[in-house]
Enzyme design. Structure first.
Site, PDB file in Angstrom:
ATOM      1  CG  HIS A 139     -22.759 -11.817 -36.599  1.00 38.90           C
ATOM      2  ND1 HIS A 139     -21.501 -11.434 -36.189  1.00 38.90           N
ATOM      3  CD2 HIS A 139     -22.814 -11.530 -37.935  1.00 38.90           C
ATOM      4  CE1 HIS A 139     -20.829 -10.941 -37.217  1.00 38.90           C
ATOM      5  NE2 HIS A 139     -21.607 -11.000 -38.303  1.00 38.90           N
ATOM      6  CG  HIS A 171     -23.995  -9.703 -42.638  1.00 39.11           C
ATOM      7  ND1 HIS A 171     -23.259  -8.535 -42.581  1.00 39.11           N
ATOM      8  CD2 HIS A 171     -23.299 -10.610 -41.908  1.00 39.11           C
ATOM      9  CE1 HIS A 171     -22.162  -8.737 -41.865  1.00 39.11           C
ATOM     10  NE2 HIS A 171     -22.164  -9.991 -41.436  1.00 39.11           N
ATOM     11  CE  LYS A 206     -18.591  -6.996 -36.544  1.00 33.90           C
ATOM     12  NZ  LYS A 206     -19.206  -7.725 -37.645  1.00 33.90           N
ATOM     13  CG  HIS A 259     -14.368  -9.096 -38.569  1.00 35.68           C
ATOM     14  ND1 HIS A 259     -15.224  -9.710 -39.451  1.00 35.68           N
ATOM     15  CD2 HIS A 259     -13.130  -9.598 -38.855  1.00 35.68           C
ATOM     16  CE1 HIS A 259     -14.534 -10.534 -40.236  1.00 35.68           C
ATOM     17  NE2 HIS A 259     -13.261 -10.484 -39.894  1.00 35.68           N
ATOM     18  CG  HIS A 279     -17.480 -13.923 -37.152  1.00 31.70           C
ATOM     19  ND1 HIS A 279     -16.232 -13.452 -36.888  1.00 31.70           N
ATOM     20  CD2 HIS A 279     -18.099 -12.951 -37.865  1.00 31.70           C
ATOM     21  CE1 HIS A 279     -16.093 -12.252 -37.428  1.00 31.70           C
ATOM     22  NE2 HIS A 279     -17.225 -11.932 -38.012  1.00 31.70           N
ATOM     23  CG  ASP A 292     -20.939 -13.697 -40.280  1.00 23.91           C
ATOM     24  OD1 ASP A 292     -21.473 -12.635 -40.643  1.00 23.91           O
ATOM     25  OD2 ASP A 292     -19.732 -13.948 -40.464  1.00 23.91           O
TER      26      ASP A 292
HETATM   27  O1  DOR Z   1     -17.809 -13.823 -44.577  1.00 25.52           O
HETATM   28  C1  DOR Z   1     -18.178 -12.747 -44.170  1.00 25.52           C
HETATM   29  N1  DOR Z   1     -19.135 -12.049 -44.816  1.00 25.52           N
HETATM   30  N2  DOR Z   1     -17.589 -12.244 -43.093  1.00 25.52           N
HETATM   31  C2  DOR Z   1     -17.848 -11.006 -42.675  1.00 25.52           C
HETATM   32  O2  DOR Z   1     -17.263 -10.593 -41.711  1.00 25.52           O
HETATM   33  C3  DOR Z   1     -18.782 -10.119 -43.434  1.00 25.52           C
HETATM   34  C4  DOR Z   1     -19.715 -10.899 -44.222  1.00 25.52           C
HETATM   35  C5  DOR Z   1     -20.465 -10.078 -45.257  1.00 25.52           C
HETATM   36  O3  DOR Z   1     -20.953  -8.999 -44.915  1.00 25.52           O
HETATM   37  O4  DOR Z   1     -20.570 -10.514 -46.389  1.00 25.52           O
HETATM   38 ZN    ZN Z   2     -20.767 -10.741 -40.126  1.00 25.90          ZN
END
Ligand code: DOR
Ligand code: ZN
Length: 345
Positions: A13, A15, A99, A136, A174, A247
């Site tokens: 997971h 980003h 997702k 999520h 998460h 995450d």
């Molecule tokens: O804290 C988070 N940031 N939770 C999420 O689900 C998305 C993520 C983000 O993309 O910044």
């Molecule tokens: Zn995430």
């Protein structure tokens, strides 16, 4: 010196954004992990296989020469996703999941799903094509206390999804609560969960005690200590339903240090070190390899990695920021000492 060597791990997971931030963060992940499940919540979101393939190329361009890293792409499920797109995604060697963001639940989730029941035909298509759904799991109801949003989502939606789609492989992303851990454990082996380093290491005091600390604000929000302990127990239990998903969610420092700061902890700079710290505190370093390197690959039906990485017990100080001045990202544990260090060959 004390060391621990494990099979090369994956991040299930992650980003990485696009543009300039991608260039700053990608080297961190590529040093630590062989593969990562890449979240699709860009602006605009990655909703088609064609977009995912373009994004994948951009990610590969940002991987430093000599590092071997494979992005595993995901698509953002919306009310307008077509059954054809699901079929194409399932046939693509580069797309590994969809997702589901409830609309408004988190960063860039405006295109998410407002009425979960209305997308049941799409969940049926995912089940039929055997492509995992990543969820999520938080309700967005303003009246629901932010600390209860995960628990309520399980009661209100997840139970029903699992009853209706018993063959659909689902990752509850998460997880942050005892209730989510118990739920995932009680489901059959089509249901698994990722756990972040911040939810293993910190409780909600980290955000709110002694001043507001925006770099600990993520969604789902950190919970009370009893939940953290349940997560450490689940992650270090050896149960293959639980695996590593950082995450890691980079945001520019000034957008977090803000009157309305955005959600996300940046952990890619030291992901394995942070997990090692949490497992060591739980007396379970010997369980780190299964959690970090085996369980996720097995769930996604991908081969386990070959090769190893070594962590050594050596302290180092996390920098205050990464990236250029106008693109500064504040990492988790900025300016603090970590006790494990990834050894680079
Ligand atoms: O804290 C988070 N940031 N939770 C999420 O689900 C998305 C993520 C983000 O993309 O910044
Ligand atoms: Zn995430």
């Amino acid at each position: 010196m004390k060391t621990i060597t494990i099979t090369r791990p994956d991040d299930w997971h992650l980003h990485v954004r696009n543009g300039a931030i991608l260039k700053t963060v990608m080297p961190h992940t590529a040093k630590q992990f062989a593969r990562a499940i890449i979240m699709p919540n860009l602006k605009p979101p990655v909703t088609s296989v064609a977009q995912a393939l373009i994004y994948r190329e951009e990610i590969l361009q940002a991987v430093p020469a000599g590092l071997d890293f494979m992005p595993l792409m995901t698509l953002y499920l919306t009310g307008s996703t077509s059954a054809d797109e699901i079929k194409m995604a399932a046939a693509s060697e580069h797309v590994h999941a969809f997702k589901l963001y409830p609309a408004g639940a988190t960063t860039n989730s405006d295109s998410g799903v407002a009425d979960i029941k209305s997308i049941y035909p799409l969940l049926a298509a995912l089940e039929k094509h055997d492509i995992p759904l990543l969820i999520h799991g938080e309700v967005t109801d303003e009246a629901c206390d932010i600390f209860d949003r995960e628990r309520v989502f399980i009661d209100k939606y997840l139970n029903d999804i699992i009853c209706n789609f018993p063959e659909l492989r689902i990752v509850v992303e998460h997880v942050t609560t005892t209730e989510a851990v118990d739920f995932v454990k009680a489901c059959g082996n089509t249901v698994a969960a990722t756990i972040t380093p911040q939810h293993l290491l910190f409780n909600r005091n980290a955000i709110l005690a002694g001043g507001i600390k925006p770099h600990y604000y993520c969604l789902p929000i950190l919970k009370r200590e009893s939940h953290r302990l349940a997560l450490v127990k689940a992650a270090s239990s050896g149960n293959p339903k639980f695996f590593l998903g950082t995450d890691s969610a980079p945001h520019l420092s000034d957008l977090k240090e803000n009157a309305c700061g955005c959600a996300g902890c940046y952990s890619a700079h030291a992901a394995l070190e942070l997990y090692a710290e949490a497992f060591e505190q739980g007396d379970a370093l010997h369980k780190l390899e299964g959690f970090a390197s085996f369980h996720g690959a097995d769930f996604y039906r991908l081969p386990r990695n070959s090769g190893t990485v070594t962590l050594e017990k050596a302290s180092w100080k996390v920098p205050s920021t990464y990236g250029e001045n106008n693109l500064s990202i504040t990492p988790l544990k900025a300016n603090e000492e970590l006790s494990w260090k990834l050894k680079l060959d």
